[in-house]
Design a protein around this motif. Sequence first.
Motif, PDB file in Angstrom:
ATOM      1  N   LEU A 110      -7.624  32.887 -34.390  1.00 47.89           N
ATOM      2  CA  LEU A 110      -6.651  32.489 -35.404  1.00 47.89           C
ATOM      3  C   LEU A 110      -5.767  31.384 -34.836  1.00 47.89           C
ATOM      4  N   ALA A 111      -5.568  30.338 -35.642  1.00 46.67           N
ATOM      5  CA  ALA A 111      -4.816  29.173 -35.183  1.00 46.67           C
ATOM      6  C   ALA A 111      -3.470  29.094 -35.903  1.00 46.67           C
ATOM      7  N   PRO A 112      -2.374  29.442 -35.202  1.00 44.61           N
ATOM      8  CA  PRO A 112      -1.053  29.366 -35.814  1.00 44.61           C
ATOM      9  C   PRO A 112      -0.719  27.931 -36.240  1.00 44.61           C
ATOM     10  N   GLY A 113      -0.231  27.786 -37.463  1.00 42.52           N
ATOM     11  CA  GLY A 113       0.193  26.486 -37.952  1.00 42.52           C
ATOM     12  C   GLY A 113      -0.925  25.577 -38.434  1.00 42.52           C
ATOM     13  N   MET A 114      -2.171  26.027 -38.362  1.00 41.28           N
ATOM     14  CA  MET A 114      -3.284  25.195 -38.823  1.00 41.28           C
ATOM     15  C   MET A 114      -3.572  25.475 -40.290  1.00 41.28           C
ATOM     16  N   GLY A 115      -3.850  24.414 -41.039  1.00 45.41           N
ATOM     17  CA  GLY A 115      -4.189  24.537 -42.446  1.00 45.41           C
ATOM     18  C   GLY A 115      -5.653  24.876 -42.653  1.00 45.41           C
ATOM     19  N   HIS A 116      -6.188  24.483 -43.807  1.00 46.32           N
ATOM     20  CA  HIS A 116      -7.569  24.778 -44.172  1.00 46.32           C
ATOM     21  C   HIS A 116      -8.523  23.895 -43.368  1.00 46.32           C
ATOM     22  N   CYS A 117      -9.200  24.486 -42.406  1.00 46.46           N
ATOM     23  CA  CYS A 117     -10.187  23.805 -41.547  1.00 46.46           C
ATOM     24  C   CYS A 117      -9.589  22.720 -40.664  1.00 46.46           C
ATOM     25  N   GLY A 118      -8.284  22.678 -40.523  1.00 49.77           N
ATOM     26  CA  GLY A 118      -7.657  21.688 -39.659  1.00 49.77           C
ATOM     27  C   GLY A 118      -6.323  21.251 -40.221  1.00 49.77           C
TER      28      GLY A 118
END
Length: 164
Positions: free
Chosen positions: A87-95
């Motif tokens: 899980l990537a904190p602060g990342m939107g949809h696919c980047g």
Amino acid sequence: MFKDANWDWKTFDFDKDVARGDRPENVIMNATNPDMKAFFSHGGKLLLYHGWSDNQVPTLNTIKYYNGVVKNLGGASKSMDNVRLFLAPGMGHCGGGEGPNTFDMTAALEQWVENKKAPEQILASHMTEGKVDRTRPLCAYPQVAKYKGTGSIDDAANFSCKLP
């Protein structure tokens, strides 16, 4: 969609097309079945990632799917050789987004498949005007990146993966 090359998404009718989309002949567009045993029995590896700031697909749906795959395989200890979620904190949809959102999942998958080295964490970075201004480890779920208490909060070296 609906095996109709001429289908126009603007004609979607929530009252009838949701059920239509869930019919067995149309589920290829709705990958929600957590039974991945056939894929894994052939040596398949499933590497999932999702941005916490995704405004198009709820992150909790991906966590629910991951948990379903794990449960279907008999629990975490029996699934770790087959599936990982990051899980990537602060990342939107696919980047994109304010958080570290650039990372190399292909290299992680390659190491896992070719060298039997499952990813525990993946280095992610954020860039502003072409310059890296933040790095952070993405941790294998359910672990999260915890600040060690010293050093810059923009440097991945100052974080470790821990259970929440």
